[in-house]
Design a protein around this motif. Structure first.
Motif, short mmCIF file in Angstrom:
data_model
loop_
_atom_site.label_atom_id
_atom_site.label_comp_id
_atom_site.label_asym_id
_atom_site.label_seq_id
_atom_site.Cartn_x
_atom_site.Cartn_y
_atom_site.Cartn_z
N ASP A 135 -47.77 51.16 67.00
CA ASP A 135 -47.33 50.27 68.09
C ASP A 135 -47.69 50.87 69.45
O ASP A 135 -48.17 50.16 70.35
CB ASP A 135 -45.81 50.05 68.01
CG ASP A 135 -45.44 49.06 66.92
OD1 ASP A 135 -46.35 48.39 66.38
OD2 ASP A 135 -44.24 48.95 66.61
N PRO B 116 -34.35 53.28 74.08
CA PRO B 116 -34.66 52.34 73.00
C PRO B 116 -36.16 52.10 72.92
O PRO B 116 -36.85 52.04 73.94
CB PRO B 116 -33.90 51.08 73.40
CG PRO B 116 -32.76 51.57 74.22
CD PRO B 116 -33.30 52.75 74.97
N PHE B 117 -36.66 51.95 71.70
CA PHE B 117 -38.11 51.92 71.48
C PHE B 117 -38.80 50.77 72.24
O PHE B 117 -39.89 50.95 72.79
CB PHE B 117 -38.42 51.82 69.99
CG PHE B 117 -39.88 51.99 69.67
CD1 PHE B 117 -40.52 53.20 69.87
CD2 PHE B 117 -40.62 50.92 69.18
CE1 PHE B 117 -41.87 53.36 69.59
CE2 PHE B 117 -41.97 51.07 68.90
CZ PHE B 117 -42.60 52.29 69.10
N ASP B 118 -38.20 49.60 72.27
CA ASP B 118 -38.80 48.46 72.98
C ASP B 118 -38.93 48.75 74.47
O ASP B 118 -39.95 48.39 75.10
CB ASP B 118 -37.99 47.19 72.76
CG ASP B 118 -38.17 46.62 71.36
OD1 ASP B 118 -39.18 46.98 70.71
OD2 ASP B 118 -37.33 45.82 70.91
N GLU B 119 -37.92 49.39 75.04
CA GLU B 119 -38.00 49.75 76.46
C GLU B 119 -39.04 50.85 76.68
O GLU B 119 -39.75 50.86 77.69
CB GLU B 119 -36.63 50.24 76.95
CG GLU B 119 -35.57 49.14 76.99
CD GLU B 119 -34.25 49.65 77.54
OE1 GLU B 119 -34.28 50.55 78.41
OE2 GLU B 119 -33.20 49.15 77.09
N VAL C 1 -50.27 49.57 72.43
CA VAL C 1 -49.87 49.41 73.83
C VAL C 1 -50.85 50.14 74.75
O VAL C 1 -51.26 49.62 75.80
CB VAL C 1 -48.44 49.95 74.04
CG1 VAL C 1 -48.09 50.01 75.53
CG2 VAL C 1 -47.43 49.07 73.32
N LYS D 225 -41.79 51.26 75.00
CA LYS D 225 -43.14 50.65 74.97
C LYS D 225 -43.47 50.02 76.31
O LYS D 225 -44.63 50.08 76.76
CB LYS D 225 -43.22 49.61 73.85
CG LYS D 225 -43.28 50.20 72.46
CD LYS D 225 -43.78 49.19 71.43
CE LYS D 225 -42.80 48.04 71.27
NZ LYS D 225 -43.28 47.11 70.23
N LYS D 226 -42.48 49.42 76.98
CA LYS D 226 -42.71 48.84 78.30
C LYS D 226 -43.07 49.92 79.32
O LYS D 226 -43.94 49.73 80.17
CB LYS D 226 -41.46 48.07 78.76
CG LYS D 226 -41.18 46.81 77.93
CD LYS D 226 -39.91 46.13 78.42
CE LYS D 226 -39.60 44.89 77.57
NZ LYS D 226 -38.34 44.23 77.99
N GLU E 270 -44.35 53.17 64.44
CA GLU E 270 -44.12 53.34 65.87
C GLU E 270 -45.35 53.94 66.56
O GLU E 270 -45.70 53.53 67.67
CB GLU E 270 -42.89 54.23 66.09
CG GLU E 270 -41.58 53.54 65.76
CD GLU E 270 -40.38 54.46 65.86
OE1 GLU E 270 -39.27 53.98 66.11
OE2 GLU E 270 -40.57 55.69 65.67
#
Length: 223
Positions: free
Chosen positions: A63, A23-26, A67, A28-29, A60
Protein backbone atom coordinates in the motif's frame (compact mmCIF):
# COMPACT_ATOMS: atom_id res chain seq x y z
CA UNK A 1 3.86 19.25 15.34
CA UNK A 2 5.43 15.80 15.28
CA UNK A 3 6.72 14.57 11.93
CA UNK A 4 4.83 11.37 11.22
CA UNK A 5 6.87 10.63 8.11
CA UNK A 6 10.57 11.40 7.69
CA UNK A 7 12.48 10.69 4.45
CA UNK A 8 16.23 10.10 4.62
CA UNK A 9 18.12 9.35 1.46
CA UNK A 10 21.42 8.70 -0.20
CA UNK A 11 22.40 8.40 -3.86
CA UNK A 12 20.93 4.93 -4.30
CA UNK A 13 18.11 4.56 -1.79
CA UNK A 14 15.74 6.12 0.69
CA UNK A 15 14.83 5.31 4.27
CA UNK A 16 11.25 6.20 5.24
CA UNK A 17 10.84 6.63 8.99
CA UNK A 18 7.20 6.07 9.99
CA UNK A 19 5.28 7.02 13.15
CA UNK A 20 4.29 3.79 14.93
CA UNK A 21 1.21 5.23 16.64
CA UNK A 22 -0.60 7.01 13.78
CA UNK A 23 -3.55 5.09 12.27
CA UNK A 24 -2.48 3.51 8.99
CA UNK A 25 -4.97 5.41 6.78
CA UNK A 26 -3.76 8.72 8.20
CA UNK A 27 -0.17 7.58 7.78
CA UNK A 28 -0.75 6.93 4.06
CA UNK A 29 -2.09 10.48 3.67
CA UNK A 30 1.03 11.84 5.36
CA UNK A 31 3.24 9.74 3.06
CA UNK A 32 1.37 10.98 -0.01
CA UNK A 33 1.81 14.60 1.05
CA UNK A 34 5.48 14.11 1.91
CA UNK A 35 6.43 12.47 -1.39
CA UNK A 36 4.31 14.82 -3.45
CA UNK A 37 6.12 17.83 -2.01
CA UNK A 38 9.53 16.16 -2.48
CA UNK A 39 8.84 14.76 -5.96
CA UNK A 40 11.17 17.21 -7.74
CA UNK A 41 14.12 16.07 -5.63
CA UNK A 42 13.75 12.42 -6.66
CA UNK A 43 12.74 12.88 -10.31
CA UNK A 44 12.71 9.47 -12.09
CA UNK A 45 15.47 7.80 -10.09
CA UNK A 46 15.76 4.03 -9.65
CA UNK A 47 16.07 3.41 -5.93
CA UNK A 48 15.82 0.89 -3.14
CA UNK A 49 13.61 1.70 -0.14
CA UNK A 50 13.63 0.72 3.51
CA UNK A 51 11.11 1.40 6.28
CA UNK A 52 11.92 2.24 9.90
CA UNK A 53 10.00 2.99 13.06
CA UNK A 54 7.01 0.75 12.42
CA UNK A 55 6.42 -2.94 11.74
CA UNK A 56 4.56 -3.36 8.47
CA UNK A 57 2.75 -6.31 6.98
CA UNK A 58 3.36 -7.27 3.36
CA UNK A 59 0.03 -5.71 2.41
CA UNK A 60 0.86 -2.47 4.22
CA UNK A 61 4.26 -2.28 2.50
CA UNK A 62 2.56 -2.68 -0.87
CA UNK A 63 0.00 0.00 0.00
CA UNK A 64 2.80 2.41 0.91
CA UNK A 65 4.72 1.62 -2.27
CA UNK A 66 1.59 2.37 -4.28
CA UNK A 67 1.21 5.70 -2.48
CA UNK A 68 4.87 6.59 -3.20
CA UNK A 69 4.66 5.78 -6.92
CA UNK A 70 1.35 7.63 -7.27
CA UNK A 71 2.83 10.78 -5.73
CA UNK A 72 6.30 10.78 -7.29
CA UNK A 73 8.22 9.55 -10.34
CA UNK A 74 10.40 7.25 -8.26
CA UNK A 75 11.01 3.72 -9.54
CA UNK A 76 11.30 1.52 -6.44
CA UNK A 77 13.28 -1.55 -7.48
CA UNK A 78 13.28 -3.36 -4.11
CA UNK A 79 12.70 -3.14 -0.35
CA UNK A 80 15.69 -3.59 1.98
CA UNK A 81 15.60 -4.75 5.60
CA UNK A 82 16.74 -2.31 8.28
CA UNK A 83 19.93 -4.16 9.22
CA UNK A 84 21.22 -3.82 5.66
CA UNK A 85 20.81 -0.09 5.23
CA UNK A 86 24.18 1.04 3.97
CA UNK A 87 24.75 3.17 0.88
CA UNK A 88 27.01 0.62 -0.80
CA UNK A 89 24.44 -2.09 -0.27
CA UNK A 90 21.76 0.14 -1.77
CA UNK A 91 24.06 0.75 -4.74
CA UNK A 92 24.77 -2.95 -5.25
CA UNK A 93 21.13 -3.97 -5.06
CA UNK A 94 19.92 -1.25 -7.43
CA UNK A 95 22.63 -2.02 -9.98
CA UNK A 96 21.91 -5.76 -9.84
CA UNK A 97 18.18 -5.21 -10.29
CA UNK A 98 18.67 -2.82 -13.21
CA UNK A 99 21.20 -5.16 -14.85
CA UNK A 100 18.72 -8.03 -14.48
CA UNK A 101 15.98 -5.92 -16.07
CA UNK A 102 18.29 -4.74 -18.83
CA UNK A 103 19.35 -8.29 -19.65
CA UNK A 104 15.75 -9.22 -20.36
CA UNK A 105 14.62 -6.08 -22.15
CA UNK A 106 17.77 -4.71 -23.77
CA UNK A 107 18.48 -1.01 -24.16
CA UNK A 108 17.44 1.62 -26.68
CA UNK A 109 19.40 4.53 -28.12
CA UNK A 110 17.74 7.17 -30.28
CA UNK A 111 19.94 9.23 -32.59
CA UNK A 112 22.73 8.98 -35.13
CA UNK A 113 26.20 7.92 -34.01
CA UNK A 114 28.80 10.06 -35.74
CA UNK A 115 32.52 9.55 -36.32
CA UNK A 116 34.42 9.25 -33.04
CA UNK A 117 31.36 8.32 -30.97
CA UNK A 118 31.22 4.98 -29.15
CA UNK A 119 28.19 3.36 -27.53
CA UNK A 120 28.46 0.42 -25.11
CA UNK A 121 25.81 -1.81 -23.54
CA UNK A 122 25.87 -4.59 -20.94
CA UNK A 123 22.94 -6.22 -22.75
CA UNK A 124 21.39 -6.12 -26.21
CA UNK A 125 21.07 -2.75 -27.90
CA UNK A 126 18.57 -1.26 -30.35
CA UNK A 127 19.71 1.89 -32.15
CA UNK A 128 17.00 4.10 -33.64
CA UNK A 129 19.23 5.85 -36.16
CA UNK A 130 22.37 5.45 -38.27
CA UNK A 131 25.88 4.38 -37.32
CA UNK A 132 28.23 6.48 -39.43
CA UNK A 133 31.81 5.62 -40.49
CA UNK A 134 34.16 6.09 -37.54
CA UNK A 135 31.45 5.32 -34.97
CA UNK A 136 31.49 2.12 -32.91
CA UNK A 137 28.98 0.04 -30.95
CA UNK A 138 29.94 -2.60 -28.38
CA UNK A 139 27.26 -4.80 -26.75
CA UNK A 140 27.37 -8.02 -24.76
CA UNK A 141 24.12 -9.07 -26.44
CA UNK A 142 22.67 -8.50 -29.91
CA UNK A 143 22.81 -5.24 -31.87
CA UNK A 144 19.84 -4.08 -33.93
CA UNK A 145 20.20 -0.90 -35.98
CA UNK A 146 17.02 0.62 -37.34
CA UNK A 147 18.98 2.65 -39.86
CA UNK A 148 22.27 2.38 -41.78
CA UNK A 149 25.28 0.56 -40.37
CA UNK A 150 28.41 2.14 -41.86
CA UNK A 151 30.71 2.02 -38.84
CA UNK A 152 32.05 -0.72 -36.55
CA UNK A 153 29.98 -3.06 -34.38
CA UNK A 154 30.98 -5.64 -31.78
CA UNK A 155 28.14 -7.91 -30.62
CA UNK A 156 28.54 -10.72 -28.09
CA UNK A 157 31.35 -8.79 -26.43
CA UNK A 158 31.38 -11.28 -23.55
CA UNK A 159 32.39 -14.04 -26.00
CA UNK A 160 28.86 -14.98 -27.03
CA UNK A 161 29.03 -16.15 -30.64
CA UNK A 162 25.28 -16.79 -30.70
CA UNK A 163 24.79 -13.00 -30.80
CA UNK A 164 23.78 -11.32 -34.06
CA UNK A 165 23.71 -7.93 -35.77
CA UNK A 166 20.72 -6.63 -37.74
CA UNK A 167 20.61 -3.43 -39.82
CA UNK A 168 18.14 -1.91 -42.26
CA UNK A 169 21.14 -1.04 -44.45
CA UNK A 170 24.23 -3.18 -43.95
CA UNK A 171 27.42 -1.43 -45.08
CA UNK A 172 29.83 -1.88 -42.17
CA UNK A 173 33.56 -1.25 -41.98
CA UNK A 174 33.92 -4.08 -39.46
CA UNK A 175 31.64 -6.54 -37.69
CA UNK A 176 32.81 -8.57 -34.72
CA UNK A 177 30.68 -11.22 -33.03
CA UNK A 178 32.28 -12.94 -30.06
CA UNK A 179 35.84 -13.71 -31.21
CA UNK A 180 35.02 -13.73 -34.93
CA UNK A 181 35.78 -10.67 -37.07
CA UNK A 182 34.72 -9.69 -40.59
CA UNK A 183 35.99 -6.56 -42.34
CA UNK A 184 34.94 -4.63 -45.41
CA UNK A 185 36.55 -6.14 -48.52
CA UNK A 186 38.08 -2.80 -49.46
CA UNK A 187 39.61 -2.21 -46.05
CA UNK A 188 37.02 0.35 -45.07
CA UNK A 189 37.98 2.91 -47.73
CA UNK A 190 34.46 2.91 -49.06
CA UNK A 191 31.28 1.52 -47.55
CA UNK A 192 29.41 -0.79 -49.86
CA UNK A 193 25.87 -1.90 -49.07
CA UNK A 194 25.61 -5.67 -48.77
CA UNK A 195 22.41 -6.71 -50.54
CA UNK A 196 19.15 -4.81 -50.28
CA UNK A 197 16.70 -4.55 -47.41
CA UNK A 198 17.18 -5.65 -43.82
CA UNK A 199 20.23 -7.88 -43.30
CA UNK A 200 21.46 -10.02 -40.42
CA UNK A 201 25.04 -10.98 -39.54
CA UNK A 202 25.73 -14.14 -37.51
CA UNK A 203 28.49 -16.64 -36.80
CA UNK A 204 28.54 -20.12 -38.24
CA UNK A 205 31.54 -22.47 -38.48
CA UNK A 206 33.88 -19.72 -37.23
CA UNK A 207 32.83 -17.35 -40.02
CA UNK A 208 30.52 -14.36 -40.09
CA UNK A 209 27.73 -14.64 -42.64
CA UNK A 210 25.48 -11.78 -43.73
CA UNK A 211 22.10 -12.68 -45.18
CA UNK A 212 18.78 -11.10 -45.94
CA UNK A 213 16.54 -11.21 -42.88
CA UNK A 214 13.46 -13.24 -43.75
CA UNK A 215 11.13 -15.73 -42.08
CA UNK A 216 13.49 -18.67 -42.57
CA UNK A 217 16.44 -16.77 -41.11
CA UNK A 218 14.37 -15.70 -38.10
CA UNK A 219 13.53 -19.34 -37.38
CA UNK A 220 17.25 -20.17 -37.26
CA UNK A 221 18.20 -17.38 -34.83
CA UNK A 222 19.45 -18.69 -31.47
CA UNK A 223 18.23 -16.45 -28.65
Amino acid sequence: MKNSVIIKGNKYGIVVVLDKELPFDELKKEIAEKFSSAAKFFDKANMAVSFEGRTLSTEEEQDILNVITENSDLNIVCIIDNDEMKEQYFKKVVEEKMEELSAHTGQFYKGTLRSGQQLESESSLVVLGDVNPGAKIIAKGNIIILGSLKGNVYAGANGNEDAFVVALEMAPIQIRIGDTIARSVDGGKKNKTIGSGTMIAFVEDDNIYIEKLDKDTLNDIRL
